[in-house]
Design an enzyme around this catalytic site. Structure first.
Site, PDB file in Angstrom:
ATOM      1  N   ASP A  13       0.785  -1.199   0.046  1.00 35.20           N
ATOM      2  CA  ASP A  13       0.040   0.123  -0.185  1.00 35.20           C
ATOM      3  C   ASP A  13       0.757   1.103  -0.017  1.00 35.20           C
ATOM      4  O   ASP A  13       2.059   1.060   0.650  1.00 35.20           O
ATOM      5  CB  ASP A  13      -0.858   0.057   1.223  1.00 35.20           C
ATOM      6  CG  ASP A  13      -2.158   0.993   1.098  1.00 35.20           C
ATOM      7  OD1 ASP A  13      -2.185   1.477  -0.013  1.00 35.20           O
ATOM      8  OD2 ASP A  13      -2.554   1.321   2.266  1.00 35.20           O
ATOM      9  N   HIS A  30       2.310   3.181  -9.283  1.00 35.22           N
ATOM     10  CA  HIS A  30       1.960   1.859  -9.353  1.00 35.22           C
ATOM     11  C   HIS A  30       3.274   1.205 -10.092  1.00 35.22           C
ATOM     12  O   HIS A  30       3.732   0.279  -9.736  1.00 35.22           O
ATOM     13  CB  HIS A  30       0.750   1.670 -10.167  1.00 35.22           C
ATOM     14  CG  HIS A  30      -0.493   1.896  -9.220  1.00 35.22           C
ATOM     15  ND1 HIS A  30      -0.599   1.588  -8.115  1.00 35.22           N
ATOM     16  CD2 HIS A  30      -1.760   2.584  -9.681  1.00 35.22           C
ATOM     17  CE1 HIS A  30      -1.581   2.019  -7.576  1.00 35.22           C
ATOM     18  NE2 HIS A  30      -2.345   2.696  -8.674  1.00 35.22           N
ATOM     19  N   LEU A 124      11.376 -20.471  -4.642  1.00 32.15           N
ATOM     20  CA  LEU A 124      10.249 -19.439  -4.269  1.00 32.15           C
ATOM     21  C   LEU A 124       9.145 -19.660  -4.887  1.00 32.15           C
ATOM     22  O   LEU A 124       8.888 -19.587  -6.049  1.00 32.15           O
ATOM     23  CB  LEU A 124      10.542 -17.842  -4.192  1.00 32.15           C
ATOM     24  CG  LEU A 124       9.458 -16.952  -3.845  1.00 32.15           C
ATOM     25  CD1 LEU A 124       9.299 -16.926  -2.305  1.00 32.15           C
ATOM     26  CD2 LEU A 124      10.081 -15.665  -4.243  1.00 32.15           C
TER      27      LEU A 124
HETATM   28  C1  FPP Z   1      -1.993   0.127  -3.266  1.00 29.34           C
HETATM   29  O1  FPP Z   1      -1.586   1.361  -3.371  1.00 29.34           O
HETATM   30  C2  FPP Z   1      -1.594  -0.668  -4.149  1.00 29.34           C
HETATM   31  C3  FPP Z   1      -2.348  -1.229  -5.396  1.00 29.34           C
HETATM   32  C4  FPP Z   1      -3.664  -1.143  -5.458  1.00 29.34           C
HETATM   33  C5  FPP Z   1      -1.731  -1.926  -6.421  1.00 29.34           C
HETATM   34  C6  FPP Z   1      -0.531  -2.734  -6.002  1.00 29.34           C
HETATM   35  C7  FPP Z   1       0.192  -2.584  -7.326  1.00 29.34           C
HETATM   36  C8  FPP Z   1       1.353  -2.562  -7.475  1.00 29.34           C
HETATM   37  C9  FPP Z   1       2.552  -2.755  -6.489  1.00 29.34           C
HETATM   38  C10 FPP Z   1       1.959  -2.815  -8.891  1.00 29.34           C
HETATM   39  C11 FPP Z   1       2.705  -3.921  -9.293  1.00 29.34           C
HETATM   40  C12 FPP Z   1       2.081  -5.056  -9.216  1.00 29.34           C
HETATM   41  C13 FPP Z   1       2.196  -5.925 -10.282  1.00 29.34           C
HETATM   42  C14 FPP Z   1       1.678  -7.434 -10.229  1.00 29.34           C
HETATM   43  C15 FPP Z   1       2.724  -5.914 -11.395  1.00 29.34           C
HETATM   44  P1  FPP Z   1      -2.543   2.548  -3.296  1.00 29.34           P
HETATM   45  O2  FPP Z   1      -2.815   2.974  -4.829  1.00 29.34           O
HETATM   46  O3  FPP Z   1      -3.812   1.967  -2.603  1.00 29.34           O
HETATM   47  O4  FPP Z   1      -2.031   3.739  -2.740  1.00 29.34           O
HETATM   48  P2  FPP Z   1      -2.566   4.895  -1.666  1.00 29.34           P
HETATM   49  O5  FPP Z   1      -3.098   4.023  -0.543  1.00 29.34           O
HETATM   50  O6  FPP Z   1      -1.313   5.708  -1.163  1.00 29.34           O
HETATM   51  O7  FPP Z   1      -3.500   5.671  -2.648  1.00 29.34           O
END
Ligand code: FPP
Length: 241
Positions: A13, A30, A124
């Site tokens: 997150d 992301h 893994l």
């Molecule tokens: C949460 O951050 C993250 C996500 C909803 C997506 C997680 C995705 C990745 C780490 C990208 C890579 C993954 C793959 C499989 C390629 P948020 O957007 O909710 O952050 P915020 O809480 O600060 O808004």
């Protein structure tokens, strides 16, 4: 110090806030998060951790603006393509966890290809939670058990915790020992509801794109300092192993 966890799960997150603090679009966050993921996978391989789950897209993430969802789908496809060779060489086996059928065709195909390509990995096991929700996982398991009952294959009297486990997305892999959440929040957000029963929870304020091997080390040391009793009084045996 206790031993390292067999199974680490991460709620990644903070991508959006990481981007906002830099005046960037959420999609840049992301993308940076995907780089972080690559580094953490590499570190888990180095540490010989047997299982890693990453929560990449939840059943609730569909509520985000269309262009962000499209971007995440494209990123999953790109990640699957660009990392395949390296993951395979590192002996990583990728297992999708969640309802991949509903992903965009390009993301679905990318992840399925990655899973096929890494099928014989003996290092893994990387469980990629995509379109995953803990409640949906339990509802699906209940449906599958009910279907088994209707077919006469399961006696309702035999339905217990271990029976249900066999129908979860994460089966046959063990429950996480440690769940890490980055980005400052302290909640499970519908992640691994059944599987988290005895997981040690570790939350940190670091945004996911900034979370590196050193931060993982801090989390692992915090885990090693914990005393796990599994409801017993000393080192009771672990459920589901
Ligand atoms: C949460 O951050 C993250 C996500 C909803 C997506 C997680 C995705 C990745 C780490 C990208 C890579 C993954 C793959 C499989 C390629 P948020 O957007 O909710 O952050 P915020 O809480 O600060 O808004």
């Amino acid at each position: 110090m206790g031993s390292l966890p067999d199974h680490v799960a991460i709620i990644m997150d903070g991508n959006g806030r990481w981007a906002a603090e830099r005046g960037l679009k959420r999609t840049a966050g992301h993308r940076a998060g995907a780089r972080s993921l690559r580094n953490i996978i590499e570190e888990c391989v180095r540490l010989q951790i047997p299982y890693l789950t990453v929560f990449a897209f939840s059943t609730e993430n569909w509520r985000r603006p269309r262009d962000e969802v499209d971007n995440l789908m494209a990123l999953m496809a790109e990640f699957s393509r660009s990392e395949a060779e390296e993951l395979r060489n590192a002996g990583v086996r990728v297992i999708p966890v969640g309802c991949t059928e509903a992903l965009s065709p390009v993301a679905r195909e990318g992840i399925e290809t990655l899973s096929r390509m890494t099928f014989d990995g003996d290092g893994l096991v990387l469980l990629l939670a995509v379109n995953y929700g803990g409640r949906a996982d339990l509802a699906r398991a209940a449906r599958r058990v009910a279907e088994g009952c209707l077919r006469g294959e399961i006696d309702p009297a035999d339905i217990d915790e271990s029976c249900l486990r066999r129908y979860l997305h994460s089966y046959p892999y063990p429950d996480p020992d440690l769940i890490i959440r980055t980005g400052g929040e302290r909640r499970l957000s519908n992640f691994y509801l059944y599987q988290a029963a005895y997981a040690e929870l570790y939350a940190c304020d670091v945004y996911w794109p900034d979370f590196g091997p050193e931060d993982l080390g801090v989390a692992l040391r915090a885990y090693q300092a914990r005393s796990r009793r599994f409801g017993g009084s000393a080192d009771s045996s672990r459920e589901g192993r």
